[in-house]
Motif scaffolding. Structure first.
Motif, short mmCIF file in Angstrom:
data_model
loop_
_atom_site.label_atom_id
_atom_site.label_comp_id
_atom_site.label_asym_id
_atom_site.label_seq_id
_atom_site.Cartn_x
_atom_site.Cartn_y
_atom_site.Cartn_z
N VAL A 130 -18.69 -38.93 -24.03
CA VAL A 130 -20.15 -38.86 -23.89
C VAL A 130 -20.47 -38.65 -22.42
CG1 VAL A 130 -22.31 -40.13 -24.17
CG2 VAL A 130 -20.50 -40.36 -25.88
N ARG A 131 -21.31 -37.69 -22.14
CA ARG A 131 -21.59 -37.30 -20.75
C ARG A 131 -23.03 -37.61 -20.38
NH1 ARG A 131 -17.96 -33.66 -22.80
NH2 ARG A 131 -16.15 -33.21 -21.45
N GLY A 132 -23.20 -38.12 -19.15
CA GLY A 132 -24.52 -38.37 -18.61
C GLY A 132 -24.91 -39.84 -18.67
N GLN A 133 -25.40 -40.36 -17.53
CA GLN A 133 -25.74 -41.78 -17.46
C GLN A 133 -26.79 -42.16 -18.49
OE1 GLN A 133 -28.82 -43.13 -16.22
NE2 GLN A 133 -28.18 -45.27 -16.25
N VAL A 144 -18.27 -48.46 -26.21
CA VAL A 144 -17.78 -47.82 -24.99
C VAL A 144 -16.45 -48.45 -24.61
CG1 VAL A 144 -18.25 -47.33 -22.57
CG2 VAL A 144 -20.14 -47.37 -24.21
N HIS A 145 -15.41 -47.61 -24.46
CA HIS A 145 -14.08 -48.10 -24.07
C HIS A 145 -13.90 -48.06 -22.56
CE1 HIS A 145 -11.75 -47.66 -28.13
NE2 HIS A 145 -12.81 -48.43 -28.22
N SER A 146 -14.34 -46.96 -21.94
CA SER A 146 -14.15 -46.81 -20.50
C SER A 146 -15.10 -45.75 -19.98
CB SER A 146 -12.70 -46.41 -20.17
OG SER A 146 -12.40 -45.14 -20.72
N VAL A 147 -15.30 -45.75 -18.66
CA VAL A 147 -16.13 -44.74 -18.03
C VAL A 147 -15.40 -44.17 -16.84
CG1 VAL A 147 -18.37 -45.62 -18.76
CG2 VAL A 147 -17.33 -46.51 -16.67
N ASP A 183 -29.22 -39.40 -14.40
CA ASP A 183 -29.56 -38.01 -14.72
C ASP A 183 -30.73 -37.91 -15.68
OD1 ASP A 183 -28.35 -38.97 -16.98
OD2 ASP A 183 -26.96 -37.29 -17.23
N GLY A 184 -31.49 -38.98 -15.80
CA GLY A 184 -32.62 -38.97 -16.73
C GLY A 184 -33.95 -39.01 -16.01
N GLY A 185 -35.02 -38.71 -16.73
CA GLY A 185 -36.38 -38.84 -16.21
C GLY A 185 -36.65 -38.02 -14.97
N SER A 186 -37.50 -38.58 -14.10
CA SER A 186 -37.88 -37.90 -12.86
C SER A 186 -36.66 -37.62 -11.99
CB SER A 186 -38.89 -38.77 -12.10
OG SER A 186 -39.13 -38.28 -10.80
N SER A 187 -35.75 -38.59 -11.87
CA SER A 187 -34.55 -38.40 -11.05
C SER A 187 -33.71 -37.24 -11.56
CB SER A 187 -33.71 -39.68 -11.05
OG SER A 187 -34.30 -40.67 -10.27
N GLY A 188 -33.53 -37.18 -12.87
CA GLY A 188 -32.73 -36.11 -13.45
C GLY A 188 -33.34 -34.74 -13.22
N ARG A 189 -34.66 -34.66 -13.30
CA ARG A 189 -35.34 -33.37 -13.08
C ARG A 189 -35.19 -32.92 -11.63
NH1 ARG A 189 -41.00 -35.23 -15.09
NH2 ARG A 189 -41.71 -33.22 -14.25
N LEU A 190 -35.38 -33.85 -10.69
CA LEU A 190 -35.23 -33.49 -9.28
C LEU A 190 -33.79 -33.14 -8.94
CD1 LEU A 190 -37.53 -36.27 -7.79
CD2 LEU A 190 -37.96 -33.80 -7.72
N GLU A 193 -21.63 -37.41 -12.10
CA GLU A 193 -21.84 -37.39 -13.55
C GLU A 193 -21.00 -38.49 -14.17
OE1 GLU A 193 -21.87 -34.01 -16.91
OE2 GLU A 193 -19.84 -34.54 -16.26
N LEU A 194 -21.61 -39.28 -15.02
CA LEU A 194 -20.91 -40.35 -15.71
C LEU A 194 -20.40 -39.83 -17.05
CD1 LEU A 194 -20.40 -43.41 -15.12
CD2 LEU A 194 -22.29 -43.87 -16.69
N GLN A 195 -19.13 -40.14 -17.34
CA GLN A 195 -18.54 -39.79 -18.62
C GLN A 195 -17.92 -41.03 -19.23
OE1 GLN A 195 -15.79 -36.52 -18.24
NE2 GLN A 195 -17.36 -35.07 -17.62
N ALA A 196 -18.11 -41.21 -20.54
CA ALA A 196 -17.60 -42.40 -21.21
C ALA A 196 -16.81 -42.00 -22.45
CB ALA A 196 -18.75 -43.32 -21.60
N LEU A 197 -15.74 -42.76 -22.72
CA LEU A 197 -15.02 -42.65 -23.98
C LEU A 197 -15.63 -43.66 -24.94
CD1 LEU A 197 -11.30 -42.31 -22.81
CD2 LEU A 197 -12.86 -40.49 -23.58
#
Length: 351
Positions: A183-186, A196-199, A68-75, A164-168
């Motif tokens: 925490v949300r977003g790759q 990071v405990h889990s995703v 979800d970052g950079g060019s990919s995230g914008r598109l 969407e990736l979410q991590a504890l």
């Protein structure tokens, strides 16, 4: 055995079969190169593909779609499409070493530099998204891009929907080092401070791309990693049908470890710690081989013990570049994969 097993059985019937004489419906006979499926994302998957294309002519990349970052995230945000960046990188890695392949590899990786809206966009991202809109089929579009590039393999998304990736994460806020936050977003997870405990992914039961499931079921070898552990490698295990295929497949499975911990995401992780968190996310997953760079394993006995929990042997080999950077050397990695395929292969056509 899960409720999705019947569908896996149907997909297995749809994949090319093999006769008792060692030949499949495709005519592949004893001695043919193995069918290899590589899973991951980003630079780690690109390194693995650059190595694997040197030793097999039957290669499929299954790529994460949580970026979800950079060019990919914008598109992704503007058009609601799958993030194309990791798919583009995989296609570039599969380009040949001739002038055609190297030219197209550079072209699709080229990023515009401007003061306007095009700044930072990669040419390949725009090409992939344009074909998605034209054809309405992400797999067909990626196959077409692959033919244009002369890619030495096939690239598939792991899921048909953007995730969407979410991590504890413990200690994400330095002011509260003992608290666990979501925490949300790759892009954020990849650089998060704390432990990071889990995703998990959202939606929590995403559909797998059928062609990706079929490729895993029909593979001779499946390669998982290297790559960002929580944001590129483990997400494949969070797509239920894809995980079921990885558990059910008759293929042999190789886990390729990173050369060094990743700042933020796996800061301070030992090689065996990578295996421990993988087991937490996919306790039913078995492995045959764990590949690691011999210089990156200070405690070989602990790594061997962690690998045994998966039923795997450890193979140590020099696979890093000589310049000291934490990057794989494609030729050395190819040699390591080739040796593993030969030493740990089954009787028959790589079975």
């Amino acid at each position: 055995m899960t409720a999705r097993t019947p569908r896996l059985s149907r997909l297995r019937r749809l994949t090319p079969g093999r006769g008792e004489d060692g030949a499949g419906r495709s005519g592949r006979r004893r001695g043919a190169t193995p069918k290899v499926v590589a899973l991951g994302g980003g630079q780690g998957l690109s390194a693995s593909l650059a190595a694997l294309r040197r030793i097999t002519g039957d290669l499929t990349a299954v790529v994460t779609v949580a970026d979800d970052g950079g060019s990919s995230g914008r598109l992704r945000e503007e058009l609601g499409v799958l993030p194309p960046g990791d798919l583009r990188k995989a296609l570039a890695a599969l380009c040949g070493d001739d002038d055609w392949g190297q030219t197209w590899s550079r072209v699709i990786q080229h990023r515009f530099q401007s003061q306007g809206d095009l700044h930072g966009h990669a040419v390949g991202n725009l090409l992939i998204v344009a074909l998605w809109e034209q054809l309405g089929d992400p797999v067909q579009a990626l196959d077409l891009v692959g033919r244009l590039l002369g890619a030495q393999g096939r690239v598939l998304p792991m899921s048909a929907v953007p995730l969407e990736l979410q991590a504890l994460v413990k200690g994400h806020d330095p002011a509260r080092p003992e608290d666990v936050d979501t925490v949300r977003g790759q892009a954020t997870v990849a650089l998060t401070p704390g432990e990071v405990h889990s995703v998990q992914v959202v939606p929590g039961d995403p559909p797998a791309v059928p062609e990706a499931v079929a490729a895993v079921l029909d593979a001779d070898w499946v390669v998982l990693g290297p790559g960002s552990w929580f944001s590129s490698v483990i997400p494949h295990l969070l797509v239920p049908e894809l995980l079921d295929a990885l558990v059910e497949t008759k293929a042999r499975r190789v886990l390729s470890l990173n050369l060094a911990p990743q700042p933020g995401e796996t800061e301070g992780f030992s090689p065996q710690r990578h295996l421990e968190v993988l087991a937490r996310h996919a306790p039913k997953l078995a492995l045959d081989v764990v590949l690691a760079d011999e210089a990156a394993v200070p405690d070989r006995e602990s790594l061997a013990d962690a690998a045994k929990r998966f039923g795997a042997a450890v193979e140590l080999a020099p696979v890093a570049r000589e310049d000291g950077s934490p990057k794989h050397d494609p030729e050395l990695l190819a040699a390591a994969y080739d040796r593993i395929f030969r030493m740990h292969g089954r009787i028959g056509p790589w079975r």
